[in-house]
Design an enzyme around this catalytic site. Structure first.
Site, PDB file in Angstrom:
ATOM      1  N   ASN A  11     -61.806   6.415  67.488  1.00  0.00           N
ATOM      2  CA  ASN A  11     -60.354   6.221  67.377  1.00  0.00           C
ATOM      3  C   ASN A  11     -60.074   6.771  69.028  1.00  0.00           C
ATOM      4  OD1 ASN A  11     -57.515   7.088  67.465  1.00  0.00           O
ATOM      5  ND2 ASN A  11     -57.729   7.287  65.299  1.00  0.00           N
ATOM      6  N   GLU A  43     -57.259   2.495  66.344  1.00  0.00           N
ATOM      7  CA  GLU A  43     -55.855   2.772  66.921  1.00  0.00           C
ATOM      8  C   GLU A  43     -55.808   2.261  68.222  1.00  0.00           C
ATOM      9  OE1 GLU A  43     -52.721   6.625  66.558  1.00  0.00           O
ATOM     10  OE2 GLU A  43     -55.105   6.916  66.297  1.00  0.00           O
ATOM     11  N   ASP A 171     -62.060   5.793  61.672  1.00  0.00           N
ATOM     12  CA  ASP A 171     -61.341   7.100  61.453  1.00  0.00           C
ATOM     13  C   ASP A 171     -61.003   7.128  60.204  1.00  0.00           C
ATOM     14  OD1 ASP A 171     -59.508   8.990  61.317  1.00  0.00           O
ATOM     15  OD2 ASP A 171     -58.246   8.333  62.840  1.00  0.00           O
ATOM     16  N   ASN A 173     -59.516   9.466  58.218  1.00  0.00           N
ATOM     17  CA  ASN A 173     -58.336  10.414  58.015  1.00  0.00           C
ATOM     18  C   ASN A 173     -58.612  11.146  56.756  1.00  0.00           C
ATOM     19  OD1 ASN A 173     -56.417  10.586  60.206  1.00  0.00           O
ATOM     20  ND2 ASN A 173     -55.959   8.443  59.632  1.00  0.00           N
ATOM     21  N   ASP A 242     -63.971  11.379  61.233  1.00  0.00           N
ATOM     22  CA  ASP A 242     -64.526  10.228  61.855  1.00  0.00           C
ATOM     23  C   ASP A 242     -65.895   9.931  61.129  1.00  0.00           C
ATOM     24  OD1 ASP A 242     -62.311   9.256  63.932  1.00  0.00           O
ATOM     25  OD2 ASP A 242     -62.704  11.553  64.032  1.00  0.00           O
ATOM     26  N   ASP A 271     -57.739  12.185  71.258  1.00  0.00           N
ATOM     27  CA  ASP A 271     -57.804  13.282  70.384  1.00  0.00           C
ATOM     28  C   ASP A 271     -59.171  13.375  69.436  1.00  0.00           C
ATOM     29  OD1 ASP A 271     -56.403  11.369  68.893  1.00  0.00           O
ATOM     30  OD2 ASP A 271     -55.179  12.788  67.778  1.00  0.00           O
ATOM     31  N   HIS A 272     -59.756  12.114  69.345  1.00  0.00           N
ATOM     32  CA  HIS A 272     -61.126  11.950  68.601  1.00  0.00           C
ATOM     33  C   HIS A 272     -62.270  11.742  69.627  1.00  0.00           C
ATOM     34  CE1 HIS A 272     -58.903  10.645  64.761  1.00  0.00           C
ATOM     35  NE2 HIS A 272     -58.049  10.608  65.473  1.00  0.00           N
TER      36      HIS A 272
END
Length: 281
Positions: A11, A43, A171, A173, A242, A271-272
């Site tokens: 991501n 994303e 991802d 989530n 992930d 951030d991933h």
């Protein structure tokens, strides 16, 4: 003859911002003689006409994307050098392409699937997936997330009947267990870890998929996402959300599954972190 391939998910939280990171990471993996043969991105946050196909082609990757303005978006990048001779262009590289969950009306671009013929291997069906976040268990976005997960489950039942060699990457989530959360008590009952989400994750495993990361002994407190706020990465206050899920046929040939935290240390990172699985021929 290909001995193995490495497939990955990342991501990037805006490909426009993170394209230099993607190219750098792919180049560094190649230089380390550990090339990424297929990379599923999530994303993208860009429309299809803005997707950098030519730049990625120059880096040695042919790409397929499903984007939208500002939010969501998924892509599959495949290393040209890893492709079988029959794969000469977009149509022959990405066989049976599919955008979004069939029969599920959704304007959000979250699913992209294609069958890839790698050199010296039987074809593999890859799905790049960006699961809804859900926001909070008392929100309409959470209701949407659960409905989306139900539709995904139903679709994958059919997909797995048609494709024995199958990988779902992206991802999710969802942090599937407390071992995947830095502070389970603090997060108890919240979005990403709630019982309905974890039940949905288990439902995917019940279809005959396997969490590649958990096929191997892993260091404790290994995560793939850290909040930008409150020095989350520095404190390792993260989550493993992930994932790469593999069908039984690929599970049997999985050599490793890791999380590469290095790109998270770079300036202005996603951030991933990328997650990687290696599959032998």
């Amino acid at each position: 003859m290909t001995e193995s391939i490495r497939i990955a998910a990342w991501n990037v939280n805006s490909l426009k911002v993170r394209l230099p990171h993607v190219k750098r990471w792919l180049e560094e993996q190649e230089a380390a003689k550990k090339p990424i043969d297929a990379l599923c991105l999530q994303e993208l946050k860009m429309t299809d006409d803005k997707f950098p196909h030519q730049e990625l082609e120059a880096a040695g990757y042919i790409s397929l994307a499903a984007g939208q303005k500002t939010y969501n978006g998924v892509a599959i990048l495949v290393r040209r050098a890893a492709l079988a001779p029959i794969a000469t262009d977009l149509e022959t590289t990405f066989l049976k392409p599919l955008r979004n969950i069939p029969g599920y009306a959704d304007e959000q671009q979250r699913i992209l699937a294609a069958t890839i013929c790698f050199k010296g291997m039987q074809p593999i069906r890859l799905v790049s997936a960006y699961f809804p976040n859900g926001q909070s268990p008392d929100s309409e976005k959470f209701i949407y997330k659960l409905g989306w997960l139900t539709a995904l489950h139903s679709w994958l039942e059919t997909e797995l009947k048609d494709s024995a060699r199958f990988a779902l990457l992206g991802d999710f989530n969802i942090a599937p267990t407390d071992a995947d959360v830095h502070d389970p008590k603090a997060w108890e009952g919240q979005n990403l870890v709630s019982p309905p989400e974890r039940e949905a994750f288990q439902g995917l495993l019940d279809l005959g998929l396997y969490d590649s990361f958990r096929l191997f002994e892993q260091a404790p407190k290994t995560y793939s996402w850290w909040d930008y706020r409150m020095m989350g990465f520095r404190r390792n206050a993260g989550m493993r959300i992930d994932h790469i899920l593999l069908s039984d046929a690929l599970k049997a040939n999985c050599l490793s599954s890791i999380i590469d935290k290095v790109p998270r240390t770079w300036e202005q990172p996603s951030d991933h972190a990328p997650v990687i699985a290696e599959i032998k021929a």
